[in-house]
Design an enzyme around this catalytic site. Structure first.
Site, short mmCIF file in Angstrom:
data_model
loop_
_atom_site.label_atom_id
_atom_site.label_comp_id
_atom_site.label_asym_id
_atom_site.label_seq_id
_atom_site.Cartn_x
_atom_site.Cartn_y
_atom_site.Cartn_z
CB THR A 100 -23.35 31.50 -38.56
OG1 THR A 100 -24.14 32.54 -39.13
CG2 THR A 100 -21.98 32.07 -38.18
CE LYS A 176 -23.59 35.90 -40.37
NZ LYS A 176 -24.63 34.89 -40.29
CE LYS A 244 -24.75 29.89 -33.78
NZ LYS A 244 -24.19 30.11 -35.15
#
Length: 306
Positions: A100, A176, A244
């Protein structure tokens, strides 16, 4: 050791990477893994896989390389750094980037792989550790048809669905980003709802059961709510992961000029929970943080009774 020219290499044997590695082994594919943790390598070798000495060793012996490290900086290091996989790999090796990251980072990494004579698939994944272990993740993937063709046996072994989003690198990363926006906000909303239910004195198991049949349900409420009800904060996906990931969401949104007030609020909640010492707990532990803010302790709280 025999030359495993058809091997699948997996760099990063966390919950998602290990799930992919073990799923590939179950499908009869030879697997070579790399991880900093000896215990992860021991798990892989006990299941019939092989341990690489470094990324270059793995690249030299693999036809398809799955990259499951934490972020873009780590991906660049294991691919292009000293003893990186790319310089040692044969031309045409397929690199499936499951990290990611910002779409711009994905575009840059895939472009560098192409310049080095490799085939690259921008392929972040979703489904969590349980689906990874079962070989049932979803992949949001973009790359050349030749890369998909060559990696087809591996992708079939590790995933339930591969969404092919064209050939342009970054398309998977953008999808994503949207997924993580929704996932993070939904976890935060589920945590807030269950903390409020606890403040009302409601039975959390009953709340969890009823809401799953009502319009307020979400996949995250059903899945993460079960963790809260059980008081089990074993980290299938940790609080710090969403610090994150929601950071990626909000940074990418600012770059696109798009307001993200819900993502901003959810990110702040995850940051506060992390600062309170919950960063390595399951991401549903934001419910613990909210309950503590109200002077209460949910079942399974490590500080319960303190």
């Amino acid at each position: 050791m025999d030359d495993t020219r058809s091997a699948t290499g997996v760099i990063g044997l966390g919950s998602m990477g290990m799930g992919a590695a073990l799923s590939a082994l179950r499908a009869g594919l030879p697997v070579i893994g790399l991880d900093l943790r000896p215990e992860a390598l021991a798990t892989l070798t006990a299941a019939g896989g092989q341990a690489a000495t470094d990324a270059a060793d793995l690249g030299a012996r693999s036809e398809v390389v799955l990259v499951y490290v934490v972020n873009a900086a780590q991906a660049r290091e294991v691919l292009f750094g000293p003893d990186g996989a790319v310089a040692a790999s044969r031309p045409g090796t397929v690199f499936v980037i499951c990290v990611t990251m910002q779409p711009a980072d994905s575009q840059d990494i895939c472009a560098r792989l192409a310049q080095a004579g490799m085939l690259a698939i921008d392929a972040p994944v979703s489904g969590g550790s349980v689906k990874a272990a079962a070989g049932e993740i979803s992949m949001m993937a973009a790359g050349p048809a030749a890369a998909f063709d060559r990696a087809a046996p591996v992708l079939e072994a590790i995933s339930a669905t591969v969404f092919r989003l064209g050939e342009e690198p970054g398309a998977g990363a953008r999808m994503k980003t949207i997924n993580q926006l929704l996932a993070g906000v939904h976890i935060a909303a589920a945590a807030e709802a269950l903390a409020l239910a606890d403040a009302f004195g409601m039975d959390l198991a009953e709340v969890h059961r009823v809401i799953q049949s009502c319009a307020g349900n979400s996949w995250m409420f059903a899945n993460r709510g079960a963790h809260v009800v059980a008081g089990d904060y074993t980290p299938h996906s940790a609080v710090d992961i969403f610090v994150k990931d929601l950071g990626i969401v909000t940074d990418a949104a600012r770059g696109a000029g798009a307001p993200t007030p819900l993502s901003d609020a959810a990110l702040e909640l995850f940051r506060q929970a992390s600062a309170a010492g919950m960063g390595r707990l399951d991401d549903s532990a934001v419910a613990l943080f909210l309950a503590r803010q109200g002077g209460r302790r949910l079942p399974g709280d490590p500080e319960e009774g303190a």
